[in-house]
Design a protein around this motif. Structure first.
Motif, PDB file in Angstrom:
ATOM      1  N   ALA A  99       0.818  -1.216   0.000  1.00  0.00           N
ATOM      2  CA  ALA A  99       0.000   0.000   0.000  1.00  0.00           C
ATOM      3  C   ALA A  99       0.856   1.273   0.000  1.00  0.00           C
ATOM      4  O   ALA A  99       0.587   2.201  -0.767  1.00  0.00           O
ATOM      5  N   GLY A 100       1.858   1.320   0.828  1.00  0.00           N
ATOM      6  CA  GLY A 100       2.711   2.513   0.895  1.00  0.00           C
ATOM      7  C   GLY A 100       3.421   2.779  -0.422  1.00  0.00           C
ATOM      8  O   GLY A 100       3.527   3.936  -0.860  1.00  0.00           O
ATOM      9  N   ALA A 101       3.892   1.717  -1.075  1.00  0.00           N
ATOM     10  CA  ALA A 101       4.580   1.878  -2.354  1.00  0.00           C
ATOM     11  C   ALA A 101       3.623   2.331  -3.447  1.00  0.00           C
ATOM     12  O   ALA A 101       3.974   3.150  -4.307  1.00  0.00           O
ATOM     13  N   ILE A 102       2.402   1.822  -3.415  1.00  0.00           N
ATOM     14  CA  ILE A 102       1.401   2.222  -4.408  1.00  0.00           C
ATOM     15  C   ILE A 102       1.065   3.696  -4.225  1.00  0.00           C
ATOM     16  O   ILE A 102       1.041   4.471  -5.194  1.00  0.00           O
ATOM     17  N   VAL A 103       0.820   4.112  -3.000  1.00  0.00           N
ATOM     18  CA  VAL A 103       0.496   5.514  -2.719  1.00  0.00           C
ATOM     19  C   VAL A 103       1.644   6.419  -3.145  1.00  0.00           C
ATOM     20  O   VAL A 103       1.431   7.426  -3.839  1.00  0.00           O
ATOM     21  N   ALA A 104       2.858   6.079  -2.756  1.00  0.00           N
ATOM     22  CA  ALA A 104       4.016   6.903  -3.121  1.00  0.00           C
ATOM     23  C   ALA A 104       4.196   6.972  -4.631  1.00  0.00           C
ATOM     24  O   ALA A 104       4.570   8.022  -5.166  1.00  0.00           O
ATOM     25  N   SER A 105       3.913   5.888  -5.328  1.00  0.00           N
ATOM     26  CA  SER A 105       4.067   5.857  -6.779  1.00  0.00           C
ATOM     27  C   SER A 105       3.020   6.717  -7.473  1.00  0.00           C
ATOM     28  O   SER A 105       3.314   7.432  -8.436  1.00  0.00           O
ATOM     29  N   ILE A 106       1.795   6.657  -6.997  1.00  0.00           N
ATOM     30  CA  ILE A 106       0.728   7.505  -7.545  1.00  0.00           C
ATOM     31  C   ILE A 106       1.077   8.972  -7.325  1.00  0.00           C
ATOM     32  O   ILE A 106       1.018   9.797  -8.246  1.00  0.00           O
ATOM     33  N   GLN A 107       1.440   9.295  -6.112  1.00  0.00           N
ATOM     34  CA  GLN A 107       1.754  10.682  -5.797  1.00  0.00           C
ATOM     35  C   GLN A 107       2.980  11.170  -6.564  1.00  0.00           C
ATOM     36  O   GLN A 107       2.992  12.285  -7.078  1.00  0.00           O
ATOM     37  N   GLY A 108       4.003  10.335  -6.672  1.00  0.00           N
ATOM     38  CA  GLY A 108       5.207  10.715  -7.415  1.00  0.00           C
ATOM     39  C   GLY A 108       4.927  10.929  -8.887  1.00  0.00           C
ATOM     40  O   GLY A 108       5.445  11.876  -9.502  1.00  0.00           O
ATOM     41  N   ALA A 109       4.094  10.064  -9.474  1.00  0.00           N
ATOM     42  CA  ALA A 109       3.751  10.203 -10.892  1.00  0.00           C
ATOM     43  C   ALA A 109       3.009  11.509 -11.133  1.00  0.00           C
ATOM     44  O   ALA A 109       3.302  12.229 -12.107  1.00  0.00           O
ATOM     45  N   CYS A 110       2.076  11.833 -10.272  1.00  0.00           N
ATOM     46  CA  CYS A 110       1.333  13.095 -10.423  1.00  0.00           C
ATOM     47  C   CYS A 110       2.261  14.293 -10.262  1.00  0.00           C
ATOM     48  O   CYS A 110       2.190  15.254 -11.037  1.00  0.00           O
ATOM     49  N   ARG A 111       3.142  14.232  -9.284  1.00  0.00           N
ATOM     50  CA  ARG A 111       4.103  15.310  -9.053  1.00  0.00           C
ATOM     51  C   ARG A 111       4.991  15.492 -10.289  1.00  0.00           C
ATOM     52  O   ARG A 111       5.220  16.621 -10.729  1.00  0.00           O
ATOM     53  N   ASP A 112       5.468  14.385 -10.859  1.00  0.00           N
ATOM     54  CA  ASP A 112       6.339  14.444 -12.042  1.00  0.00           C
ATOM     55  C   ASP A 112       5.681  15.174 -13.199  1.00  0.00           C
ATOM     56  O   ASP A 112       6.352  15.850 -13.986  1.00  0.00           O
ATOM     57  N   LEU A 113       4.374  15.006 -13.325  1.00  0.00           N
ATOM     58  CA  LEU A 113       3.651  15.575 -14.472  1.00  0.00           C
ATOM     59  C   LEU A 113       2.967  16.898 -14.140  1.00  0.00           C
ATOM     60  O   LEU A 113       2.222  17.442 -14.966  1.00  0.00           O
ATOM     61  N   GLY A 114       3.217  17.423 -12.947  1.00  0.00           N
ATOM     62  CA  GLY A 114       2.639  18.708 -12.569  1.00  0.00           C
ATOM     63  C   GLY A 114       1.139  18.649 -12.333  1.00  0.00           C
ATOM     64  O   GLY A 114       0.447  19.658 -12.477  1.00  0.00           O
ATOM     65  N   LEU A 115       0.647  17.485 -11.963  1.00  0.00           N
ATOM     66  CA  LEU A 115      -0.781  17.306 -11.701  1.00  0.00           C
ATOM     67  C   LEU A 115      -1.053  17.486 -10.217  1.00  0.00           C
ATOM     68  O   LEU A 115      -0.134  17.444  -9.389  1.00  0.00           O
ATOM     69  N   VAL A 116      -2.320  17.670  -9.877  1.00  0.00           N
ATOM     70  CA  VAL A 116      -2.711  17.716  -8.475  1.00  0.00           C
ATOM     71  C   VAL A 116      -2.348  16.375  -7.856  1.00  0.00           C
ATOM     72  O   VAL A 116      -2.674  15.316  -8.405  1.00  0.00           O
ATOM     73  N   VAL A 117      -1.642  16.410  -6.740  1.00  0.00           N
ATOM     74  CA  VAL A 117      -1.218  15.183  -6.068  1.00  0.00           C
ATOM     75  C   VAL A 117      -2.332  14.733  -5.130  1.00  0.00           C
ATOM     76  O   VAL A 117      -2.701  15.458  -4.203  1.00  0.00           O
ATOM     77  N   PRO A 118      -2.890  13.544  -5.374  1.00  0.00           N
ATOM     78  CA  PRO A 118      -3.971  13.064  -4.504  1.00  0.00           C
ATOM     79  C   PRO A 118      -3.469  12.785  -3.089  1.00  0.00           C
ATOM     80  O   PRO A 118      -2.304  12.451  -2.883  1.00  0.00           O
ATOM     81  N   SER A 119      -4.356  12.921  -2.151  1.00  0.00           N
ATOM     82  CA  SER A 119      -4.012  12.645  -0.757  1.00  0.00           C
ATOM     83  C   SER A 119      -3.677  11.173  -0.581  1.00  0.00           C
ATOM     84  O   SER A 119      -4.011  10.332  -1.427  1.00  0.00           O
ATOM     85  N   GLU A 120      -3.066  10.871   0.548  1.00  0.00           N
ATOM     86  CA  GLU A 120      -2.782   9.465   0.864  1.00  0.00           C
ATOM     87  C   GLU A 120      -4.076   8.669   0.950  1.00  0.00           C
ATOM     88  O   GLU A 120      -4.179   7.565   0.423  1.00  0.00           O
TER      89      GLU A 120
END
Length: 119
Positions: free
Chosen positions: A20-41
């Motif tokens: 779960a932690g890796a999935i959350v971090a990966s989603i958030q990192g991908a959004c950050r990389d693309l300048g998208l709104v980063v979803p909450s944990e």
């Protein structure tokens, strides 16, 4: 151990592997990389178990589908960079080994590709 059935099927992510932690971090990192709104944990954890396309549609409903491949690519980059370090839950390996030695047929149900599961 009394055996009323022969086959036991486990889910992988979140049942055997504590991902779960890796999935959350990966989603958030991908959004950050693309300048998208980063979803909450919490929002990121809520979509665990969905396929990536469904997860993206749920988390980022205004993101054009044409941009999904870029987000998937960045998600995979982040996830694969930590994939080898994601632990099994405490006792998961022992339980699987014990059940196998007791003669049960064991299986895994997952949305991962076979290559991802083998990794």
């Amino acid at each position: 151990m009394q055996q009323n059935f022969d086959l036991i099927v486990f889910d992988w992510d979140g049942t055997l592997m504590d991902s779960a932690g890796a999935i959350v971090a990966s989603i958030q990192g991908a959004c950050r990389d693309l300048g998208l709104v980063v979803p909450s944990e919490q929002a990121s954890r809520h979509i665990i178990g969905l396929g990536l396309t469904e997860a993206i549609a749920h988390l980022l409903p205004t993101l054009p589908e044409a941009d999904y491949p870029k987000l998937v690519d960045r998600y995979r980059h982040h996830f694969l960079s930590q994939d080898a370090d994601i632990p099994l839950f405490d006792g998961a390996e022992r339980i699987v080994r014990d059940l196998h030695q007791a003669g049960f047929l064991l299986g895994v149900a997952t949305g991962k590709s076979r290559r991802g599961l083998d990794r």
